[in-house]
Design an enzyme around this catalytic site. Structure first.
Site, PDB file in Angstrom:
ATOM      1  N   SER A 288      22.046  13.026  26.440  1.00  0.00           N
ATOM      2  CA  SER A 288      21.146  13.110  25.294  1.00  0.00           C
ATOM      3  C   SER A 288      19.695  13.259  25.743  1.00  0.00           C
ATOM      4  O   SER A 288      19.291  12.702  26.758  1.00  0.00           O
ATOM      5  CB  SER A 288      21.249  11.844  24.433  1.00  0.00           C
ATOM      6  OG  SER A 288      20.283  11.911  23.402  1.00  0.00           O
ATOM      7  N   LYS A 343      28.475   8.909  22.917  1.00  0.00           N
ATOM      8  CA  LYS A 343      27.507   9.987  22.613  1.00  0.00           C
ATOM      9  C   LYS A 343      27.692  10.463  21.164  1.00  0.00           C
ATOM     10  O   LYS A 343      26.727  10.755  20.460  1.00  0.00           O
ATOM     11  CB  LYS A 343      27.675  11.160  23.590  1.00  0.00           C
ATOM     12  CG  LYS A 343      26.792  12.366  23.254  1.00  0.00           C
ATOM     13  CD  LYS A 343      25.317  12.002  23.320  1.00  0.00           C
ATOM     14  CE  LYS A 343      24.286  13.014  22.968  1.00  0.00           C
ATOM     15  NZ  LYS A 343      24.463  14.176  22.247  1.00  0.00           N
ATOM     16  N   HIS A 346      26.107   7.894  19.058  1.00  0.00           N
ATOM     17  CA  HIS A 346      24.660   8.097  19.215  1.00  0.00           C
ATOM     18  C   HIS A 346      24.186   9.165  18.225  1.00  0.00           C
ATOM     19  O   HIS A 346      23.195   8.997  17.522  1.00  0.00           O
ATOM     20  CB  HIS A 346      24.356   8.523  20.657  1.00  0.00           C
ATOM     21  CG  HIS A 346      22.992   9.076  20.890  1.00  0.00           C
ATOM     22  ND1 HIS A 346      22.613  10.340  20.475  1.00  0.00           N
ATOM     23  CD2 HIS A 346      21.879   8.543  21.474  1.00  0.00           C
ATOM     24  CE1 HIS A 346      21.358  10.564  20.799  1.00  0.00           C
ATOM     25  NE2 HIS A 346      20.885   9.484  21.402  1.00  0.00           N
ATOM     26  N   ASN A 347      24.920  10.260  18.179  1.00  0.00           N
ATOM     27  CA  ASN A 347      24.511  11.344  17.289  1.00  0.00           C
ATOM     28  C   ASN A 347      24.630  10.945  15.822  1.00  0.00           C
ATOM     29  O   ASN A 347      23.797  11.324  15.001  1.00  0.00           O
ATOM     30  CB  ASN A 347      25.348  12.595  17.566  1.00  0.00           C
ATOM     31  CG  ASN A 347      24.862  13.331  18.802  1.00  0.00           C
ATOM     32  OD1 ASN A 347      24.215  12.740  19.655  1.00  0.00           O
ATOM     33  ND2 ASN A 347      25.172  14.607  18.907  1.00  0.00           N
ATOM     34  N   GLU A 350      21.767   8.942  15.120  1.00  0.00           N
ATOM     35  CA  GLU A 350      20.639   9.908  15.089  1.00  0.00           C
ATOM     36  C   GLU A 350      20.541  10.579  13.706  1.00  0.00           C
ATOM     37  O   GLU A 350      19.447  10.693  13.139  1.00  0.00           O
ATOM     38  CB  GLU A 350      20.901  10.940  16.193  1.00  0.00           C
ATOM     39  CG  GLU A 350      20.004  12.158  16.237  1.00  0.00           C
ATOM     40  CD  GLU A 350      20.517  13.179  17.283  1.00  0.00           C
ATOM     41  OE1 GLU A 350      20.645  12.829  18.472  1.00  0.00           O
ATOM     42  OE2 GLU A 350      20.802  14.326  16.898  1.00  0.00           O
TER      43      GLU A 350
HETATM   44  C1  6PG Z   1      20.882  14.727  21.835  1.00  0.00           C
HETATM   45  C2  6PG Z   1      21.185  15.460  20.580  1.00  0.00           C
HETATM   46  C3  6PG Z   1      21.910  16.721  20.911  1.00  0.00           C
HETATM   47  C4  6PG Z   1      21.863  17.724  19.772  1.00  0.00           C
HETATM   48  C5  6PG Z   1      22.729  17.333  18.624  1.00  0.00           C
HETATM   49  C6  6PG Z   1      22.279  17.961  17.363  1.00  0.00           C
HETATM   50  O1  6PG Z   1      21.279  13.587  21.906  1.00  0.00           O
HETATM   51  O2  6PG Z   1      20.244  15.296  22.713  1.00  0.00           O
HETATM   52  O3  6PG Z   1      21.970  14.690  19.739  1.00  0.00           O
HETATM   53  O4  6PG Z   1      23.169  16.381  21.355  1.00  0.00           O
HETATM   54  O5  6PG Z   1      20.592  17.910  19.352  1.00  0.00           O
HETATM   55  O6  6PG Z   1      23.999  17.803  18.935  1.00  0.00           O
HETATM   56  O7  6PG Z   1      23.319  17.857  16.506  1.00  0.00           O
HETATM   57  P1  6PG Z   1      23.342  18.585  15.132  1.00  0.00           P
HETATM   58  O8  6PG Z   1      23.134  20.054  15.410  1.00  0.00           O
HETATM   59  O9  6PG Z   1      24.712  18.298  14.620  1.00  0.00           O
HETATM   60  O10 6PG Z   1      22.223  18.028  14.331  1.00  0.00           O
END
Ligand code: 6PG
Length: 619
Positions: A288, A343, A346-347, A350
């Site tokens: 990430s 991960k 995490h997303n 996010e």
């Molecule tokens: C990270 C982000 C990365 C990416 C996401 C975006 O941790 O660096 O999460 O993995 O930006 O996959 O996900 P979406 O396109 O689903 O918003």
């Protein structure tokens, strides 16, 4: 190869350890008759030696056939001996010639305790020696460590490989090179679209001057030290499976593929099991930090075979971000696809963190009437305190960006995209029975943003509006909603850890998320400490107190937004979740009664022991 006393065994053993290859001492291949002859003090003839050399060659051929390599120490003094040693494996063998003068070897042997080489023996060795033309020469006057370094440089194999030069792959490649690693880079060849990508990329970056670029997979694999360590930065999904099939023929026992894409954790486990059938390792690794993080130091979440991880640990630790105590934001997460699992969560977290900021923006903009510059200032101020987070920081910057005098955010189409990890988190939470309501709400808010244009716009009814909330109330509401989001996200990780026997360390996971990753924040630093003594954030006394102190603010936020008819699904989810914790308000009893009424599903009673089930004839 080299005369007796040139240090073949010392270097061979060191190389064996460094490259992870088996070491074979040539002396051990002699037949009994050869040994008897030598023990009786009779020198071996060429004929005697052929049998011996053939047996070494057979062993080497076997290694090649089983796609492995090995290191052999053998004097191989004559050209015809070397031809015999190379039989059928001419293209696979590399001769390292330990070169030095008789005087140097003699002096070195004399200096070693218990070793004394008769000078006639050395004389005869030097007389027999036909110096090789095509061998890599190593200067044996150097120290063993220097000799090994020189050998590795001469063999010129890269320590680490990376496949896929998309945005993240490129940044990680530069990060590896900046940290001094000798790397090989592979990018596929696609006619008219992707041509010499690796070479062009290497040419355009000074730090990559010693890196090697490939679009031929076999050559790429051959350019790597074994066990090969190959970071895959390719598209998750079928592309990953297809690539594994393509690279597999060029891999050998013990090689390690590191999947740094956003792969589904269940796919990662399947790939691990599949590759393990051929003694190949697959380390599923969450990465990430986006483009910038990958370059300067991402948060890295590897999982899988722990012994294989040891071989790649030093690379990953070095390229990862650093936490505030100087630790690497990379840690071995656990077995199976646990790295990709966390991960994924995490997303999910996010998604909800992003949506909460968007909802606070909505209230400040559409209810309180502030413009993006003014909202940016508020976010900027909050970011100086306990609410500090990477996402708040970038949003403060986003809000001041203008194009031709207009705020860029006002020009961006109001439809959110996604690549699937929020969806997976939601599906997984429902499968594991965890109410990750903020993640789900954030995901659905993105979906709603894409379907609403089908309908006519419904204007707001702004009659009877309440007065604007002060910023302090909004700040506290936002802080509490974030806490709920993190409690649910980590709750999901804890449940998965128990369900899959992963024994995940929540504090350590929070630690590697304190820097490098997208959800890094001051709150994450606090969470790292909380998880040292608990597995549930809502059991922490400071947090319990915060819920009591801030829940009124969250309610005010929701009321104010609802009166202004603003969509705030995550804030409402957080508020509902807190309201659900009030044990004096019951609704699930009604659900149980309904289930029992129409389906005799039974229910438990407050006035009876737990575990006892009752059924009522309702009519
Ligand atoms: C990270 C982000 C990365 C990416 C996401 C975006 O941790 O660096 O999460 O993995 O930006 O996959 O996900 P979406 O396109 O689903 O918003």
């Amino acid at each position: 190869m080299g005369v007796s006393g040139s240090g073949k065994t010392t270097l061979g053993l060191q190389l064996s350890e460094n490259l992870g290859l088996e070491f074979y001492d040539g002396d051990h291949f002699h037949s009994k008759s050869n040994i008897d002859k030598m023990s009786a003090g009779n020198p071996l003839t060429d004929e005697d030696r052929f049998e011996w050399l053939e047996s070494i060659n057979e062993a080497a051929q076997k290694l090649v056939a089983s796609k492995t390599s090995g290191i052999f120490a053998c004097s191989a003094l004559k050209e015809k001996y070397r031809i015999l040693l190379s039989k059928n494996i001419e293209n696979e063998i590399v001769f390292l010639y330990l070169k030095g003068t008789k005087e140097v070897i003699q002096a070195r042997m004399n200096a070693r305790k218990g070793h004394f080489m008769p000078s006639q023996l050395l004389d005869s060795q030097f007389k027999t020696l036909e110096e090789p033309q095509n061998a890599l020469e190593i200067d044996l006057t150097k120290s063993p460590a220097e000799m090994m370094q020189e050998t590795l440089e001469k063999i010129n194999l890269s320590e680490f490989g990376l496949v896929g030069l998309g945005v993240m792959g490129k940044s990680l490649a530069r990060n590896l090179a900046n940290n001094g690693f000798q790397i090989s880079l592979f990018n596929r060849f696609v006619e008219d679209k992707e041509v010499s990508i690796a070479e062009k990329f290497i040419d355009s970056h000074e730090e990559l001057k010693t890196a090697k670029g490939f679009e031929d997979l076999e050559k790429f694999c051959k350019s790597l030290q074994t066990p090969r360590k190959i970071f895959l930065m390719i598209k998750a999904g079928v592309e990953t499976d297809e690539f594994i099939e393509k690279i597999k023929p060029y891999l050998q026992k013990g090689d390690i593929l590191i999947d740094g894409g956003n792969s589904h954790f269940k796919d990662t486990k399947k790939r691990m099991d599949y590759l393990a059938e051929n003694d190949l390792h697959f380390i599923g690794t969450g990465v990430s930090g986006g483009e910038e993080g990958a370059l300067r130091g991402p948060s890295i979440m590897p999982s899988g075979n722990a012994a294989a991880y040891k071989n790649i640990e030093r690379f990953l630790n070095k390229i990862a971000a650093i936490d505030k105590n100087g630790g690497s934001c990379c840690t071995y997460i656990g077995a199976d696809g646990s790295g990709h699992f966390i991960k994924m969560v995490h997303n999910g977290v996010e998604y909800a963190e992003m949506q909460l900021i968007a909802e606070v923006y909505a209230l400040l903009r559409y209810k309180n009437g502030l413009n993006p510059d003014e909202i940016s200032e508020i976010f900027h101020n909050w970011n100086g305190g306990q609410l500090k987070s990477y996402l708040l920081e970038i949003t403060a910057k986003i809000l001041t960006k203008k194009e031709k005098g207009k705020w860029l955010v006002d020009l961006i189409l109001d439809q959110a995209g996604n690549k699937g990890t929020g969806n997976w988190t939601t599906v997984t939470a429902t499968e594991l029975g965890i109410p990750a309501t903020l993640i789900t709400s954030a995901l659905f808010a993105r979906y709603v943003s894409t379907v609403r244009e089908k309908y006519e716009s419904i204007p707001s009814n702004t009659e009877n509006e309440s007065k604007n909330l002060n910023f302090r109330i909004i700040e506290k509401a936002y802080a509490l909603a974030r806490m709920v989001n993190h409690q649910q996200g980590f709750g999901l990780i804890k449940t998965a850890s128990d369900a899959y026997n992963w024994s995940l360390n929540l504090s350590e996971i929070a630690r590697i998320w304190t820097n490098g990753c997208i959800i890094r924040s001051t709150l994450m630093e606090d969470i790292q400490i909380y998880f040292e003594t608990t597995a549930d954030l809502f059991e922490v006394s400071e947090i319990k107190q915060q819920i009591i102190d801030f829940k009124g603010d969250l309610k005010c936020f929701c009321l104010s937004a609802l009166q202004a008819e603003l969509p705030i699904p995550c804030m409402l989810s957080a508020n509902d979740y807190i309201n659900s914790l009030n044990q004096n308000i019951n609704t699930a009893n009604i659900i149980q009664a309904q289930r029992d009424f129409f389906g005799a599903h039974t229910y438990q009673r407050r006035d009876a022991e737990g575990g006892k089930f009752f059924h009522t004839i309702w009519e």
